[in-house]
Design an enzyme around this catalytic site. Sequence first.
Site, PDB file in Angstrom:
ATOM      1  N   ARG A  23       2.045  39.796 -24.847  1.00 59.77           N
ATOM      2  CA  ARG A  23       2.793  40.471 -23.540  1.00 59.77           C
ATOM      3  C   ARG A  23       4.158  39.820 -23.406  1.00 59.77           C
ATOM      4  O   ARG A  23       4.965  40.402 -22.905  1.00 59.77           O
ATOM      5  CB  ARG A  23       2.043  40.129 -22.383  1.00 59.77           C
ATOM      6  CG  ARG A  23       0.754  40.934 -22.362  1.00 59.77           C
ATOM      7  CD  ARG A  23       0.555  42.417 -21.940  1.00 59.77           C
ATOM      8  NE  ARG A  23      -0.745  43.050 -22.018  1.00 59.77           N
ATOM      9  CZ  ARG A  23      -1.372  43.107 -21.043  1.00 59.77           C
ATOM     10  NH1 ARG A  23      -1.104  42.668 -19.826  1.00 59.77           N
ATOM     11  NH2 ARG A  23      -2.387  43.899 -21.000  1.00 59.77           N
ATOM     12  N   ASP A  69       1.648  46.771  -5.170  1.00 65.44           N
ATOM     13  CA  ASP A  69       1.393  46.102  -6.514  1.00 65.44           C
ATOM     14  C   ASP A  69       2.251  44.868  -6.795  1.00 65.44           C
ATOM     15  O   ASP A  69       3.362  44.677  -5.883  1.00 65.44           O
ATOM     16  CB  ASP A  69       1.882  47.045  -7.760  1.00 65.44           C
ATOM     17  CG  ASP A  69       1.190  46.684  -9.082  1.00 65.44           C
ATOM     18  OD1 ASP A  69       0.156  47.592  -9.170  1.00 65.44           O
ATOM     19  OD2 ASP A  69       1.529  46.031  -9.863  1.00 65.44           O
TER      20      ASP A  69
END
Length: 297
Positions: free
Chosen positions: A54, A164
């Site tokens: 990532r 979020d």
Amino acid sequence: MIQDALSKLPSGEPEFPSSPSELPDRVFQGYQRLIYREAGIYLAPTKKALLVGRLSRRLRELGGPSFGTYLRQVEEDAEERLRLLDAICTHETRFFREARHFEFLEQEVLPRWRAQGHPGSGARRVRAWSAGCSTGEEAFSLAMVLRLHLPAEEGWQIEIVATDLSTRILDRARQMLWPVERAQEIPTRYLKAFMLRGTGSQEGWMKAGPELRPLVRFQRLNLNDERYPTLGRFDLLFCRNVFIYFDAASKGRALDRLVDHLSPRGFLFVGHAESLGGLTQRVRLVQSTIYAPGLAG
């Protein structure tokens, strides 16, 4: 402390690990602590490959600093910490995911609310929260169900707050635009009533229709924060497939704050692999993965 761990890094740390085995354990543990502190997400030792995968793109964009150097940078740079958390978060979602939750709304909840609501009672307002909303599919699935069953012409007011941790993903969600292939996830009656197929420059995309767009408001929120100001209470609270990234302690803290924002008539929905057993006595199980306020039995 993270800085203490970093001061003991072996001098031979690779400048840019090409595999998880090349990332020193002490550096990985520094990321574990930072991510847990900032987001409540527990990065298990088995997730070292995920961290390397990532973050590799961001490190290349920065010219290839070592993972240890980047860890020092994100400790000092709040904006870069947001980029780190954006990269770590998983954003898997789809329309009408876990269909039985929406069936419960259609068959059990909304008919009762509609029967109870009457003009002037103040009961014709419904608030929903999609926590961990990703690119917006969950929030707009809710919008379609609520709008169809609680029509505006009958005076029903609907507000959906979609939150979020990732600012990047929220920017995408605010476009209210998805690949047209995602249409197959949406039941036909909702698709025909509320979604628009793109033409011209938007060929291959679909967009939420004008009846839905005003219903959904997006904002950044970290479920690991000590409180969630300005949100108010919600009749429907969807927090699905979020708790699986938390350990028991951070899950319990976040759950307590979520329940604070659940109205007395409300329902809390969690993911199919999640259970609230042993975490709180403030909600009771209605059916698998669906909870309501009240003492647990």
